[in-house]
Design an enzyme around this catalytic site. Structure first.
Site, PDB file in Angstrom:
ATOM      1  N   LYS A   1      -3.922  12.824  -6.996  1.00 34.33           N
ATOM      2  CA  LYS A   1      -4.656  13.224  -7.681  1.00 34.33           C
ATOM      3  C   LYS A   1      -5.322  14.848  -8.278  1.00 34.33           C
ATOM      4  CE  LYS A   1      -7.662  10.847  -3.788  1.00 34.33           C
ATOM      5  NZ  LYS A   1      -9.063  10.713  -2.893  1.00 34.33           N
TER       6      LYS A   1
ATOM      7  N   HIS B   1      10.790 -18.268  -1.142  1.00 38.67           N
ATOM      8  CA  HIS B   1      11.848 -18.351  -2.456  1.00 38.67           C
ATOM      9  C   HIS B   1      12.301 -17.281  -3.284  1.00 38.67           C
ATOM     10  CE1 HIS B   1      11.780 -22.855  -1.970  1.00 38.67           C
ATOM     11  NE2 HIS B   1      10.753 -21.866  -0.613  1.00 38.67           N
TER      12      HIS B   1
ATOM     13  N   GLU C   1      -0.611   5.314   5.329  1.00 42.26           N
ATOM     14  CA  GLU C   1      -1.207   5.989   5.493  1.00 42.26           C
ATOM     15  C   GLU C   1      -1.161   6.749   6.762  1.00 42.26           C
ATOM     16  OE1 GLU C   1      -4.444   6.037   1.836  1.00 42.26           O
ATOM     17  OE2 GLU C   1      -5.470   6.782   3.734  1.00 42.26           O
TER      18      GLU C   1
HETATM   19  O1  PA5 Z   1      -8.051   5.946   4.400  1.00 38.32           O
HETATM   20  C1  PA5 Z   1      -8.541   6.419   3.601  1.00 38.32           C
HETATM   21  O2  PA5 Z   1      -9.194   7.669   3.987  1.00 38.32           O
HETATM   22  C2  PA5 Z   1      -8.415   6.698   3.028  1.00 38.32           C
HETATM   23  O3  PA5 Z   1      -7.851   5.319   1.956  1.00 38.32           O
HETATM   24  C3  PA5 Z   1      -9.779   5.864   2.274  1.00 38.32           C
HETATM   25  O4  PA5 Z   1     -10.695   5.237   2.365  1.00 38.32           O
HETATM   26  C4  PA5 Z   1      -9.739   5.755   0.584  1.00 38.32           C
HETATM   27  O5  PA5 Z   1      -9.058   6.703  -0.012  1.00 38.32           O
HETATM   28  C5  PA5 Z   1     -10.785   5.945   0.249  1.00 38.32           C
HETATM   29  O6  PA5 Z   1     -11.943   7.385   0.452  1.00 38.32           O
HETATM   30  P1  PA5 Z   1     -13.655   7.406   0.395  1.00 38.32           P
HETATM   31  O7  PA5 Z   1     -14.326   5.969   0.841  1.00 38.32           O
HETATM   32  O8  PA5 Z   1     -14.090   8.763   0.371  1.00 38.32           O
HETATM   33  O9  PA5 Z   1     -14.041   6.982  -1.124  1.00 38.32           O
END
Ligand code: PA5
Length: 444
Positions: free
Chosen positions: A417, A303, A282
């Site tokens: 989303k 494996h 990310e």
């Molecule tokens: O690293 C990030 O920002 C994301 O992976 C969030 O942690 C994830 O989308 C969850 O978001 P939230 O804590 O707003 O529910």
């Protein structure tokens, strides 16, 4: 604390111009992070978390102890950065199989499976449980669905008033639906600081409350993280293990290796791999750039994926995470008739066999044109876990700067989303719904 072994990667990074250039970029990256002048600098508060979270330690511990008294199970509801760190920590620190009287942490809200929710409801039917719902934005669909589901179950089981006592919300200080609900219902809350993004939030109550519920030493975890901060960030003389990791992974990327495979030889690091993948994937995968991060659990996956790694397309390298001392030692015993031909191993520990498998694989992969960077720690405990988390967070942030991206945003995550909301008919997504309807008609 952490050693980085480079003997299986050095032969692949011989271009001095590239390494010198990378050293310069890494130095600049560190300076930008230290001075908070790089991209996304408003989200670099995680750098100081070990010291900041210390002020909350007592409250986290007291609340965790209270919930351990009243509940056998803590249901942790969250996704992505609001879930993976705690899961990784518990898996790394707990025994593989639970003891009878141990408190249990179960995770939910990290998928959209109705089956999962229903089966978990059955599992919880005779258990006293509490909920820790974690969402920084307070609006994420997956945890919101799960929270609605289990909040109702709590209310049915314990009544509305006691249900409120059994809920802890970890969220933003002022924004989001979860904050509004928590304030309205009077839940206990922890705040995720504004300047800390989800995937960098393990060292806040996001990670530490579930870990404290399980009885692990969260102060030691912060000590380990603090030590990593001093070693790899504050002390920037020379080339420390973190610098080496950042430099070599970027050198490999720039010389054509596009996939980084996080490999471990102990199954209890599966979720550490998941956390690592989310952190790097990310943070770096944007603007058409970035290593694709994947993971494998060896020797199990030797494996299955082993053939491809040894002989398939040559576009990957491995980052091998290894712990020198296992928590428990198991010895292979001699047998009189040796019908399985294993007596040559009599007296050898299982861990020695595992380590030899690792060394053999490192050499085989090197011969097969797959470089490996080995990241080693002496042991695995709460202190080391905190150290490792900080090591990778810092490596990821610096690597993102070296790559030339903002490692603290995630614009790409919004795409699915928007489509999902449009397809579900959520208010505000009507235009997108129309576009999608046309597109789907055309392609059918
Ligand atoms: O690293 C990030 O920002 C994301 O992976 C969030 O942690 C994830 O989308 C969850 O978001 P939230 O804590 O707003 O529910």
């Amino acid at each position: 604390m952490i050693d980085v072994r480079l003997e299986h990667v050095r032969p692949f990074v011989e271009d001095e111009t590239r390494t010198n250039d990378l050293k310069t970029r890494l130095k600049e990256a560190k300076k930008a992070l230290q001075e908070k002048k790089g991209p996304g600098s408003a989200f670099t508060g995680w750098v100081d978390l070990p010291a900041r979270t210390r002020q909350e330690l007592d409250r986290i511990r007291v609340l965790a102890a209270r919930h351990r008294e009243m509940s056998d199970v803590l249901l942790v509801i969250g996704i992505g950065g609001s879930y993976l760190g705690a899961r990784a920590a518990l898996e790394a620190l707990d025994a593989y199989f639970p003891h009878d009287d141990e408190p249990e942490v179960i995770f939910a809200g990290h998928n959209i499976s109705g089956e999962y929710l229903e089966d978990l409801r059955d599992y919880l039917s005779d258990k006293r449980f509490s909920i820790n719902v974690i969402s920084k934005s307070g609006t994420t669909t997956e945890p919101a669905i799960a929270f609605r589901f289990f909040k109702r179950l709590l209310e049915e089981r314990f009544g509305a008033d006691e249900a409120k006592e059994r809920i802890v919300a970890t969220t933003d200080a002022s924004k989001g639906a979860l904050r509004t609900l928590a304030d309205k219902e009077g839940y206990e809350t922890f705040v995720i600081p504004d300047d800390v993004g989800g995937r960098y939030s393990f060292l806040t109550p996001v990670g530490l409350f579930p870990v404290a519920f399980k009885g692990h030493d969260i102060e030691s975890m912060l000590d380990g993280a603090e030590n990593a901060r001093e070693r790899y960030f504050t002390d920037s003389e020379g080339m420390n293990p973190l610098d080496a990791y950042v430099m070599y992974r970027n050198a490999l990327y720039e010389s054509g290796k596009k996939i980084e495979l996080f490999v471990h030889y102990e199954p209890k690091f599966r979720h550490l791999s998941e956390w690592w993948k989310q952190l790097f994937g990310e943070s770096e995968g944007k603007d058409g750039k970035g290593l694709f991060v994947a993971s494998a659990s060896f020797t199990t996956d030797l494996h299955s994926l082993g053939q491809y790694i040894q002989d398939g397309e040559r576009h990957l390298f491995a980052t091998v995470f290894s712990v020198k001392e296992p928590r428990r030692v198991s010895v292979i015993r001699e047998e009189k008739n040796d019908s399985d031909n294993l007596n040559y191993l009599a007296g050898t520990t299982v861990d020695t066999v595992n380590k030899k498998a690792m060394e053999g694989t490192l050499i085989a992969h090197e011969s097969g044109n797959v470089p490996s960077i080995v990241i080693e720690t002496d042991k695995m405990d709460a202190y080391t876990f905190g150290h490792v988390i900080y090591f990778f967070e810092l490596a990821c942030a610096l690597s993102g700067y070296v790559l030339g991206v903002n490692p603290f945003d995630q614009p790409g995550v919004e795409a699915y989303k928007r489509n999902m909301f449009a397809l579900l008919g959520k208010k505000g997504f009507e235009d997108r719904a129309e576009e999608l309807a046309k597109r789907m008609k055309k392609t059918r």
